[in-house]
Scaffold this active site. Structure first.
Site, PDB file in Angstrom:
ATOM      1  N   GLU A 463       0.887  -1.039  -0.108  1.00 58.65           N
ATOM      2  CA  GLU A 463       0.049   0.046   0.039  1.00 58.65           C
ATOM      3  C   GLU A 463       0.751   1.199  -0.093  1.00 58.65           C
ATOM      4  O   GLU A 463       1.156   1.601  -1.114  1.00 58.65           O
ATOM      5  CB  GLU A 463      -1.074   0.070   1.182  1.00 58.65           C
ATOM      6  N   GLU A 752      -1.079  -1.086  13.510  1.00 56.76           N
ATOM      7  CA  GLU A 752      -2.168  -0.891  12.879  1.00 56.76           C
ATOM      8  C   GLU A 752      -3.451  -1.324  13.403  1.00 56.76           C
ATOM      9  O   GLU A 752      -4.583  -0.598  13.668  1.00 56.76           O
ATOM     10  CB  GLU A 752      -2.157  -1.723  11.549  1.00 56.76           C
TER      11      GLU A 752
HETATM   12  C1  RAM Z   1      -6.131   0.087   5.168  1.00 56.46           C
HETATM   13  C2  RAM Z   1      -5.055   1.309   5.024  1.00 56.46           C
HETATM   14  C3  RAM Z   1      -5.710   2.361   5.711  1.00 56.46           C
HETATM   15  C4  RAM Z   1      -6.965   2.549   5.784  1.00 56.46           C
HETATM   16  C5  RAM Z   1      -7.717   1.965   4.731  1.00 56.46           C
HETATM   17  C6  RAM Z   1      -9.312   1.765   4.762  1.00 56.46           C
HETATM   18  O1  RAM Z   1      -5.713  -0.923   4.281  1.00 56.46           O
HETATM   19  O2  RAM Z   1      -3.772   0.515   5.527  1.00 56.46           O
HETATM   20  O3  RAM Z   1      -4.828   2.274   7.255  1.00 56.46           O
HETATM   21  O4  RAM Z   1      -7.338   3.744   5.727  1.00 56.46           O
HETATM   22  O5  RAM Z   1      -7.476   0.591   4.661  1.00 56.46           O
END
Ligand code: RAM
Length: 896
Positions: A463, A752
């Protein structure tokens, strides 16, 4: 790296140079810090002078404000003449009301190109280019100079990432240039002083070109794009050299340049790099170049400080795990690269793999958090002594590396090379709890690694995108830690460039799918994510008082509200549940104990989206008022009223309950003033129950239950409604979900998800980035509420400061500082054994401050003098007690 100012030192009148100092239009918002010993002196007038030489000789003066009667030290726009390729020096003189005067040392800014017509040269594409994901090509030119120039600049940009060498020497120390913008709309160029690179006689320039974000693999496998912005890399450059007599001569990219290949056999943001050092010096000109189409009106002088290296980190552990295989731990998760020093035979190879964490036994890498990103370096030695390698066209997010050598070679050393966008550091914080200090440090590291020209979600997996929601919620924290204004200004311009016809803001900015709509249809328009177009300018405004950021973005903000309104005729948002549908919203992403749909929340999307719709509409109305756009203000004030009424009708029952009984629901409702007065007390009780009802693992009954977007506002909202004690209890939770759980598990950046590694040490299998700053947004509360350093919402920019601390004996002593445009604010408190608080704070000269003490503070003294009854009452009131600049020490007793 930019250094913070030394603590406690007397500072003279200091100018705040534009960031970056090379501009393509008249610089705005020039300003200065008053000398630190001017606390008792008010500026009554200033004069700002601009000249083309640093001695300000009469013939070189180009502009002066004259003596301006004003106590303002900020937001002076340059209004003098401007020509391209010119360095301007500026200085300021001030007068004080007690008769003092002060003068600054000169600072400078420099113009690059002022119009497309100034941009000479063509965008040239190497004919040797084999295309994306293959060997990196180069372009080159030889030229002769009669003498070494008196001054010289290189103006340079590329399709793809460039690395430039003049006479074999690398130009500049910036990484991944020219960074990432919405390239077809806006392409940044850099300016380098290259006088020292050039010589009389023969000279050469060679520019290597990597795929980068421009045409390398981007987005995760299901939506993988290659050639996102075009399928040819290219370079546009002008070497502009001026001799002693002032005559300028330029060498520009054109069809006379040659092309070749480079030792970079493959490179990409996600895959890593393959480099064969045997090819160094062997890949020279074999082809010509093609002139590629370029609209020069898209060129902009680099708008934000570039990506640079931080000081290198040495391994904290390095051990052999097999023949030729070394496992290295750098002790810190970063985004950047490694620098290898090797010695061995020509043709021996080295492979480096990376990971944020180790496997359960600690014996090898666990790279699952990279998902589809390969993240691998392959290097072939040229032999003949020690040689060093650091990748040219990629970066990785890692703490651990595994080095595998094949053939006769030895690893002499390996270092971690962290990268960051080189923004000025503006924050410091510490308290007595080492876990909280480490949490603060982790947020700083997550900022460093994820602010790489764009604010990314994470720096490691497939990403590394400018997810607008993550950046929005982290932007206030980031703005305490760094001078984010140039960085966000640039990013917002890309946001506006990528805004759709209907006003929707893309989920990620820059939006690599923009020209590949079918690849990800409707990848736009989520609540919170798209609301970044309103919230981020507002944050920058709050921290800088710079109206331009509002003026520049207001039209896009209005269009965003138009988009939301087009889907919500009755004032309530009803987002569809599928991501490919228009109006989809992510909701309170990664909420613990949420439903299993999306990785997601039990607070309804309709509720969250309507709350954000209201918040952004109100922000637009406020921005329009500030800018004197009365019609826009009135229209959005009325719309905000309508949305608020609709919200209350739809989501609050006649007995005052919220339709969704989640912590997030109360956060969104209270943060945005959506609870009617009559239900406040009841809603506070319900909110408490939502925090205590889950119970279980943590302090009996209390459990955090918010996803990334509600978490950002959780503690500030609790503080806002007087629930400080619950806020601090939530912060101090050491189990998951809770901020300190990951710290106790050895996190060195923000994870995360709360449970990125479980109690047994098993890593999560999805959403398992270990460097995602979103939950780090709690750090805002450290500065704003604990230390009490706040910009006045009525007069942003810290010219008017609110000092409003909250004291918690368990964190004492605590101190923090924030460098504003007026200078440094410091604040810190101690609590003695009897519960008596000593709070010291310093506000810079030229500012106004008001002290607001927590309810229940009694027996208050300031600078060893007891406050009068009226003064004490004011210090406890909404408007606060005015205090003069300088250092103040307050003591008080807190209500038991
Ligand atoms: C995830 C990303 C991010 C988030 C989106 C919706 O994959 O890492 O943190 O904003 O999704």
């Amino acid at each position: 790296m930019s250094e913070t100012k030394p603590e406690g030192e007397e500072m003279p009148l200091t100018l705040i140079a534009p960031q970056p100092p090379v501009v393509d239009a008249a610089p705005k918002n020039l300003g200065w810090h008053l000398p630190t010993d001017w606390s008792a002196q008010r500026q009554i007038a200033y004069e700002l002078e601009v000249a083309t030489t640093s001695d300000f000789a009469a013939g070189s003066m180009v502009w002066t404000t004259g003596r301006v009667v004003s106590d303002s030290s900020q937001h002076v726009d340059y209004q003098g003449p401007l020509s391209a390729h010119q360095r301007y020096y500026w200085r300021v003189r001030i007068w004080g009301d007690a008769g003092a005067e002060a003068s600054s040392e000169p600072a400078w800014f420099e113009t690059a190109k002022l119009s497309a017509a100034d941009c000479r040269g063509e965008m040239i594409g190497p004919q040797t280019d084999p295309g994306a994901e293959k060997q990196a090509p180069s372009v080159a030119k030889r030229f002769t100079l009669a003498s070494k120039p008196a001054s010289a600049r290189l103006y340079i940009t590329s399709f793809g990432i460039f690395r430039c060498f003049i006479n074999g020497l690398r130009v500049g120390a910036d990484e991944l240039t020219p960074g990432w913008t919405s390239y077809r709309e806006r392409l940044g160029y850099l300016t380098y002083d290259i006088a020292e690179h050039l010589q009389a006689g023969d000279n050469s320039i060679e520019v290597w070109l990597g795929d980068g974000w421009y045409r390398g693999e981007i987005c995760w496998p299901a939506h993988r794009i290659v050639n996102a912005y075009g399928d040819r890399v290219g370079c546009l450059a002008e070497l502009r050299m001026v001799d002693e007599a002032g005559t300028a001569r330029s060498v520009v990219t054109d069809s006379s340049w040659t092309s070749g290949l480079t030792p970079v056999l493959m490179s990409g943001i996600y895959p890593g790099e393959i480099y064969d050092a045997r090819l160094e010096g062997e890949t020279g000109p074999v082809g010509g170049v093609d002139v590629l189409p370029l609209d020069k009106s898209t060129l902009v002088a680099q708008e934000a400080p570039p990506i640079r290296e931080l000081p290198h980190l040495q391994p904290v552990d390095q051990r052999s795990i097999g023949p030729g295989v070394t496992l290295v731990d750098f002790g810190q998760n970063v985004a950047g690269a490694v620098k290898l020093t090797l010695s061995g035979e020509r043709g021996a190879t080295v492979r480096v793999n990376f990971a944020e964490i180790l496997d359960a036994e600690g014996k090898d890498l666990n790279s699952t958090s990279f998902r589809g990103a390969k993240v691998q370096l392959d290097y072939t030695l040229k032999g003949g002594g020690e040689e060093s390698y650091q990748p040219v066209f990629t970066f990785m997010g890692f703490r651990h590396a595994r080095v595998t050598i094949t053939g006769q070679a030895r690893l002499v050393s390996i270092e971690s090379v962290p990268f960051t966008s080189d923004l000025v550091e503006t924050g410091s914080f510490s308290c007595s709890n080492p876990l909280i200090n480490r949490l603060h440090e982790n947020a700083r590291w997550s900022l460093r690694g994820n602010f790489l020209d764009v604010p990314m979600d994470c720096p490691q997996r497939d990403e590394r995108l400018g997810w607008t929601g993550d950046a929005q919620i982290f932007s206030p924290t980031a703005s305490y830690l760094r001078d984010t204004a140039p960085f966000f200004r640039k990013w917002l311009r890309d946001m506006v460039a990528d805004q759709r016809e209907d006003g929707a803001i893309s989920h990620v900015v820059p939006h690599p799918n923009r020209y590949h709509e079918a690849n990800m249809p409707n990848f736009y328009g989520s609540a919170c994510w798209g609301d970044a177009i309103c919230a981020v300018p507002w944050t920058v405004w709050t921290f800088t008082g710079d109206r331009d950021i509002l003026a520049e973005n207001l039209p896009a903000m209005v269009r965003w509200i138009g988009y939301l309104t087009s889907m919500s005729p009755d004032g309530v948002r009803h987002p569809p549940t599928r991501i490919v549908e228009r109006g989809f919203t992510f909701g309170d992403w990664v909420q613990p104990q949420g439903s299993t749909v999306k990785p997601n929340p039990n607070t309804g999307d309709d509720f969250v989206a309507t709350a954000y719709y209201f918040a952004s509409t109100r922000t637009v109305a406020r921005a329009a008022r500030i800018l004197g756009e009365t019609a826009i203000a009135e229209q959005h004030e009325a719309l905000a009223d309508k949305i608020k009424a609709a919200f209350q009708r739809e989501f609050i029952t006649p007995t005052g309950r919220l339709l969704y009984n989640s912590q997030g629901a109360y956060v969104f409702a209270f943060a945005n003033d959506l609870i009617p007065e009559q239900w406040h007390d009841k809603a506070i009780e319900d909110f408490k129950r939502a925090i205590y009802r889950t119970g279980g693992l943590n302090e009996p009954g209390l459990q955090l239950g918010t996803g990334i977007i509600a978490t950002a506002q959780l503690l500030p909202t609790l503080s806002k409604i007087g629930l400080h004690d619950i806020a601090i209890k939530l912060l101090l939770v050491e189990t998951s979900p809770g901020w300190l759980y990951q710290v106790k598990r050895g996190a060195t950046t923000i994870w995360e998800r709360w449970d990125g590694i479980d109690l047994e040490g098993t890593p999560a299998t999805s959403m398992n980035s270990y460097n995602h700053y979103a939950y780090g947004a709690v750090v805002y509360w450290f500065y704003h509420h604990l230390a009490g350093i706040q910009a006045d919402p009525q007069a942003p920019g810290f010219g008017s400061i609110i000092i409003a601390p909250e004291f918690h004996a368990e964190l004492a002593p605590l101190q923090a500082s924030h460098d504003t445009r007026y200078g440094r604010i410091e604040a810190g408190w101690q609590v003695d054994n009897e519960g008596r608080v000593t709070y010291s704070f310093t506000t810079p000269p030229g500012t106004k401050a008001r002290l607001k003490l927590p309810a229940g503070a009694a027996d208050i003294t300031m600078d060893d003098r007891a406050l009068s009854r009226e003064e004490a009452a004011r210090s406890l009131s909404q408007e606060g007690l005015p205090v003069s600049p300088g250092r103040r020490t307050v003591t008080l007793r807190l209500a038991a």
